[in-house]
Design an enzyme around this catalytic site. Sequence first.
Site, PDB file in Angstrom:
ATOM      1  N   ASP A  81      52.181 -10.156  34.954  1.00  0.00           N
ATOM      2  CA  ASP A  81      51.678  -9.533  36.170  1.00  0.00           C
ATOM      3  C   ASP A  81      52.200  -8.517  36.602  1.00  0.00           C
ATOM      4  O   ASP A  81      51.875  -7.497  36.579  1.00  0.00           O
ATOM      5  CB  ASP A  81      51.837 -10.973  36.924  1.00  0.00           C
ATOM      6  CG  ASP A  81      52.148 -11.103  38.142  1.00  0.00           C
ATOM      7  OD1 ASP A  81      50.699 -11.309  38.646  1.00  0.00           O
ATOM      8  OD2 ASP A  81      53.235 -11.162  39.450  1.00  0.00           O
ATOM      9  N   ARG A 130      52.687 -27.779  31.683  1.00  0.00           N
ATOM     10  CA  ARG A 130      52.134 -26.346  30.763  1.00  0.00           C
ATOM     11  C   ARG A 130      51.656 -27.300  29.500  1.00  0.00           C
ATOM     12  O   ARG A 130      51.266 -26.788  28.229  1.00  0.00           O
ATOM     13  CB  ARG A 130      53.689 -26.500  30.199  1.00  0.00           C
ATOM     14  CG  ARG A 130      53.958 -25.353  28.967  1.00  0.00           C
ATOM     15  CD  ARG A 130      56.001 -25.767  28.751  1.00  0.00           C
ATOM     16  NE  ARG A 130      57.058 -25.443  30.205  1.00  0.00           N
ATOM     17  CZ  ARG A 130      56.700 -24.473  30.505  1.00  0.00           C
ATOM     18  NH1 ARG A 130      56.472 -23.161  30.187  1.00  0.00           N
ATOM     19  NH2 ARG A 130      57.999 -23.459  31.245  1.00  0.00           N
ATOM     20  N   LYS A 137      47.082  -9.575  35.035  1.00  0.00           N
ATOM     21  CA  LYS A 137      46.277  -9.600  36.055  1.00  0.00           C
ATOM     22  C   LYS A 137      46.841  -7.706  36.194  1.00  0.00           C
ATOM     23  O   LYS A 137      48.264  -7.804  36.868  1.00  0.00           O
ATOM     24  CB  LYS A 137      47.535  -9.972  36.829  1.00  0.00           C
ATOM     25  CG  LYS A 137      47.314 -11.724  36.299  1.00  0.00           C
ATOM     26  CD  LYS A 137      48.277 -12.219  37.836  1.00  0.00           C
ATOM     27  CE  LYS A 137      48.172 -13.771  36.960  1.00  0.00           C
ATOM     28  NZ  LYS A 137      49.131 -14.549  38.693  1.00  0.00           N
ATOM     29  N   GLU A 143      53.963 -12.018  25.500  1.00  0.00           N
ATOM     30  CA  GLU A 143      53.772 -12.350  26.283  1.00  0.00           C
ATOM     31  C   GLU A 143      52.952 -13.356  26.946  1.00  0.00           C
ATOM     32  O   GLU A 143      52.187 -12.770  26.598  1.00  0.00           O
ATOM     33  CB  GLU A 143      54.397 -11.217  26.993  1.00  0.00           C
ATOM     34  CG  GLU A 143      53.777 -11.509  28.965  1.00  0.00           C
ATOM     35  CD  GLU A 143      55.764 -12.525  29.524  1.00  0.00           C
ATOM     36  OE1 GLU A 143      55.369 -13.543  29.259  1.00  0.00           O
ATOM     37  OE2 GLU A 143      56.782 -11.775  30.472  1.00  0.00           O
ATOM     38  N   ASP A 144      53.422 -14.247  27.458  1.00  0.00           N
ATOM     39  CA  ASP A 144      51.967 -15.013  28.501  1.00  0.00           C
ATOM     40  C   ASP A 144      51.010 -14.611  29.134  1.00  0.00           C
ATOM     41  O   ASP A 144      50.542 -14.343  28.660  1.00  0.00           O
ATOM     42  CB  ASP A 144      52.398 -16.638  28.568  1.00  0.00           C
ATOM     43  CG  ASP A 144      53.520 -16.684  29.854  1.00  0.00           C
ATOM     44  OD1 ASP A 144      53.993 -15.618  29.962  1.00  0.00           O
ATOM     45  OD2 ASP A 144      53.821 -17.711  30.457  1.00  0.00           O
ATOM     46  N   GLY A 183      57.100 -19.703  28.747  1.00  0.00           N
ATOM     47  CA  GLY A 183      55.243 -20.118  28.647  1.00  0.00           C
ATOM     48  C   GLY A 183      54.575 -19.136  27.813  1.00  0.00           C
ATOM     49  O   GLY A 183      53.843 -19.803  27.592  1.00  0.00           O
TER      50      GLY A 183
HETATM   51  P1  IMP Z   1      55.585 -10.307  36.078  1.00  0.00           P
HETATM   52  O1  IMP Z   1      57.139  -9.754  35.474  1.00  0.00           O
HETATM   53  O2  IMP Z   1      55.326  -9.825  37.096  1.00  0.00           O
HETATM   54  O3  IMP Z   1      54.537  -9.432  35.014  1.00  0.00           O
HETATM   55  O4  IMP Z   1      55.729 -11.402  35.708  1.00  0.00           O
HETATM   56  C1  IMP Z   1      55.114 -12.318  33.975  1.00  0.00           C
HETATM   57  C2  IMP Z   1      56.103 -13.337  34.635  1.00  0.00           C
HETATM   58  O5  IMP Z   1      55.831 -13.830  35.070  1.00  0.00           O
HETATM   59  C3  IMP Z   1      55.500 -14.317  33.402  1.00  0.00           C
HETATM   60  O6  IMP Z   1      55.951 -14.538  32.154  1.00  0.00           O
HETATM   61  C4  IMP Z   1      55.447 -15.852  33.994  1.00  0.00           C
HETATM   62  O7  IMP Z   1      55.880 -15.989  33.405  1.00  0.00           O
HETATM   63  C5  IMP Z   1      55.154 -15.550  35.466  1.00  0.00           C
HETATM   64  N1  IMP Z   1      54.171 -15.671  35.692  1.00  0.00           N
HETATM   65  C6  IMP Z   1      52.695 -14.846  36.380  1.00  0.00           C
HETATM   66  N2  IMP Z   1      51.703 -15.419  36.866  1.00  0.00           N
HETATM   67  C7  IMP Z   1      52.207 -16.482  36.704  1.00  0.00           C
HETATM   68  C8  IMP Z   1      50.994 -17.344  36.612  1.00  0.00           C
HETATM   69  O8  IMP Z   1      49.151 -16.702  37.357  1.00  0.00           O
HETATM   70  N3  IMP Z   1      50.927 -18.512  35.860  1.00  0.00           N
HETATM   71  C9  IMP Z   1      51.768 -18.867  35.454  1.00  0.00           C
HETATM   72  N4  IMP Z   1      53.134 -17.984  35.533  1.00  0.00           N
HETATM   73  C10 IMP Z   1      52.808 -16.873  35.405  1.00  0.00           C
END
Ligand code: IMP
Length: 191
Positions: free
Chosen positions: A105, A167, A133, A101-102, A47
């Site tokens: 979350d 993507r 987020k 990082e993209d 991502g």
């Molecule tokens: P975390 O570990 O919950 O912070 O998730 C991070 C990863 O979840 C990111 O690197 C994305 O790959 C994926 N992700 C979380 N939210 C989104 C979204 O809204 N769109 C696409 N990928 C997401």
Amino acid sequence: MTTPARHPPFPVLFSADQIRRRTHELARAIRRDAGELPPCLVVVIEGARTFARQLQQLLPGQPPLHEVRASSYAGTTSTGRVQLLVGAEVPCRDRDVLLLEDIVDTGRTIAALREHFLAAGARSCRVATLLSKPSRRVVEVPLDYIGFEIPDEFVLGFGMDLDGRYRELPDVVVYHAEIERAFLQQQAAAG
Ligand code: IMP
């Protein structure tokens, strides 16, 4: 005659142009904070590749990008488990690591990666993320450079996907299942 749309008309959250301008601002802040050596850039694929390449072009000497794979998502839902695949060859010992990082979350992925690189001997480990987020955070993790904070929406484009789809969209858009469904029905009806 109009050209048929190739993607569902998801609402645009940030245009490619807005992203480019914000990436320039982040690069300026990263350059200002960098020590004598450039940071060791680690991109969380797939991502964050598009964001990382854009940022890399704006850093002195265009430091190489080292790739790590992390997955915690199934479709649009976080599974709560983070799987990391980090090559042993990332030269992080005694270096300032900058994770690219993209989107952050729950924070679990970035927290696991920070822990990994600090345990592997990195001098410091900072984080640059295109999107965050904050309302979804489960693990508190310091984010040093944030492109944009967004509400709890599932976003796509500019490298971010939904099971491999969308993507390649140049803008960051908000996913709506009903918009996708209507688009696919229209396409099927048009043959
Ligand atoms: P975390 O570990 O919950 O912070 O998730 C991070 C990863 O979840 C990111 O690197 C994305 O790959 C994926 N992700 C979380 N939210 C989104 C979204 O809204 N769109 C696409 N990928 C997401």
